[in-house]
Enzyme design. Sequence first.
Site, PDB file in Angstrom:
ATOM      1  N   PHE A  53      42.469  26.416  41.023  1.00 54.36           N
ATOM      2  CA  PHE A  53      41.460  25.542  40.430  1.00 54.36           C
ATOM      3  C   PHE A  53      41.555  24.092  40.888  1.00 54.36           C
ATOM      4  O   PHE A  53      40.705  23.265  40.543  1.00 54.36           O
ATOM      5  CB  PHE A  53      41.534  25.595  38.895  1.00 54.36           C
ATOM      6  CG  PHE A  53      42.851  25.124  38.326  1.00 54.36           C
ATOM      7  CD1 PHE A  53      43.085  23.779  38.099  1.00 54.36           C
ATOM      8  CD2 PHE A  53      43.852  26.034  38.014  1.00 54.36           C
ATOM      9  CE1 PHE A  53      44.287  23.337  37.575  1.00 54.36           C
ATOM     10  CE2 PHE A  53      45.058  25.610  37.488  1.00 54.36           C
ATOM     11  CZ  PHE A  53      45.280  24.248  37.267  1.00 54.36           C
ATOM     12  N   ARG A  82      42.432  15.974  21.012  1.00 55.46           N
ATOM     13  CA  ARG A  82      42.419  17.314  21.598  1.00 55.46           C
ATOM     14  C   ARG A  82      41.585  18.276  20.749  1.00 55.46           C
ATOM     15  O   ARG A  82      40.930  19.166  21.274  1.00 55.46           O
ATOM     16  CB  ARG A  82      43.845  17.804  21.833  1.00 55.46           C
ATOM     17  CG  ARG A  82      44.511  16.970  22.959  1.00 55.46           C
ATOM     18  CD  ARG A  82      45.935  17.350  23.238  1.00 55.46           C
ATOM     19  NE  ARG A  82      46.052  18.658  23.838  1.00 55.46           N
ATOM     20  CZ  ARG A  82      45.883  18.916  25.134  1.00 55.46           C
ATOM     21  NH1 ARG A  82      45.522  17.950  25.960  1.00 55.46           N
ATOM     22  NH2 ARG A  82      46.060  20.129  25.600  1.00 55.46           N
ATOM     23  N   THR A 128      40.192  24.380  26.328  1.00 56.95           N
ATOM     24  CA  THR A 128      39.931  24.176  27.750  1.00 56.95           C
ATOM     25  C   THR A 128      38.828  25.096  28.256  1.00 56.95           C
ATOM     26  O   THR A 128      37.997  24.692  29.064  1.00 56.95           O
ATOM     27  CB  THR A 128      41.224  24.406  28.563  1.00 56.95           C
ATOM     28  OG1 THR A 128      42.233  23.527  28.062  1.00 56.95           O
ATOM     29  CG2 THR A 128      41.005  24.116  30.032  1.00 56.95           C
ATOM     30  N   ARG A 155      33.769  20.027  24.833  1.00 58.39           N
ATOM     31  CA  ARG A 155      33.677  21.103  25.816  1.00 58.39           C
ATOM     32  C   ARG A 155      32.632  22.148  25.427  1.00 58.39           C
ATOM     33  O   ARG A 155      31.940  22.684  26.288  1.00 58.39           O
ATOM     34  CB  ARG A 155      35.047  21.730  26.032  1.00 58.39           C
ATOM     35  CG  ARG A 155      35.986  20.778  26.769  1.00 58.39           C
ATOM     36  CD  ARG A 155      37.322  21.419  27.073  1.00 58.39           C
ATOM     37  NE  ARG A 155      38.156  20.519  27.835  1.00 58.39           N
ATOM     38  CZ  ARG A 155      39.385  20.173  27.493  1.00 58.39           C
ATOM     39  NH1 ARG A 155      39.939  20.667  26.394  1.00 58.39           N
ATOM     40  NH2 ARG A 155      40.082  19.355  28.240  1.00 58.39           N
ATOM     41  N   ASN A 206      35.106  20.961  33.030  1.00 59.89           N
ATOM     42  CA  ASN A 206      35.172  21.018  31.570  1.00 59.89           C
ATOM     43  C   ASN A 206      34.895  19.711  30.837  1.00 59.89           C
ATOM     44  O   ASN A 206      35.126  19.611  29.653  1.00 59.89           O
ATOM     45  CB  ASN A 206      36.479  21.661  31.113  1.00 59.89           C
ATOM     46  CG  ASN A 206      37.689  20.792  31.301  1.00 59.89           C
ATOM     47  OD1 ASN A 206      37.603  19.583  31.439  1.00 59.89           O
ATOM     48  ND2 ASN A 206      38.843  21.416  31.293  1.00 59.89           N
ATOM     49  N   HIS A 236      39.156  15.210  29.678  1.00 56.49           N
ATOM     50  CA  HIS A 236      40.602  15.391  29.788  1.00 56.49           C
ATOM     51  C   HIS A 236      41.248  14.563  28.690  1.00 56.49           C
ATOM     52  O   HIS A 236      40.824  13.437  28.429  1.00 56.49           O
ATOM     53  CB  HIS A 236      41.125  14.917  31.148  1.00 56.49           C
ATOM     54  CG  HIS A 236      42.622  14.881  31.208  1.00 56.49           C
ATOM     55  ND1 HIS A 236      43.367  16.003  31.437  1.00 56.49           N
ATOM     56  CD2 HIS A 236      43.494  13.873  31.020  1.00 56.49           C
ATOM     57  CE1 HIS A 236      44.652  15.686  31.401  1.00 56.49           C
ATOM     58  NE2 HIS A 236      44.754  14.397  31.155  1.00 56.49           N
TER      59      HIS A 236
END
Length: 103
Positions: free
Chosen positions: A23, A51, A57, A68, A78, A81
Amino acid sequence: LKMITPTRELFASHYAEHEGKPFYEPLLEFMLSGPIVAIIAEGNRVIEGFRKLAGATDPTIAEPGTIRNLYAKSIDANAVHGSDSNENAEIEGNFYFSTQEKF
């Protein structure tokens, strides 16, 4: 908080631990597709809170209303970060902000 258009070298440094993984190149290509907004946030349990706001993710399993879930196209693209620890937040913040900008 600032909007910037980072270089490939900056992202290669930020994501160096992933170099060679399948990736890695798609991630860098996505990150280079336009400007980003970088932010350093402080507060009680801010990493945990951010988060949760970012979501899983994998956007197909991210909770409704998370960044997301709403904006990510795929795991490779996505949309956000977030640092996973205070130590990584310090390291990653240094990629995007000079000492003078942090205070």
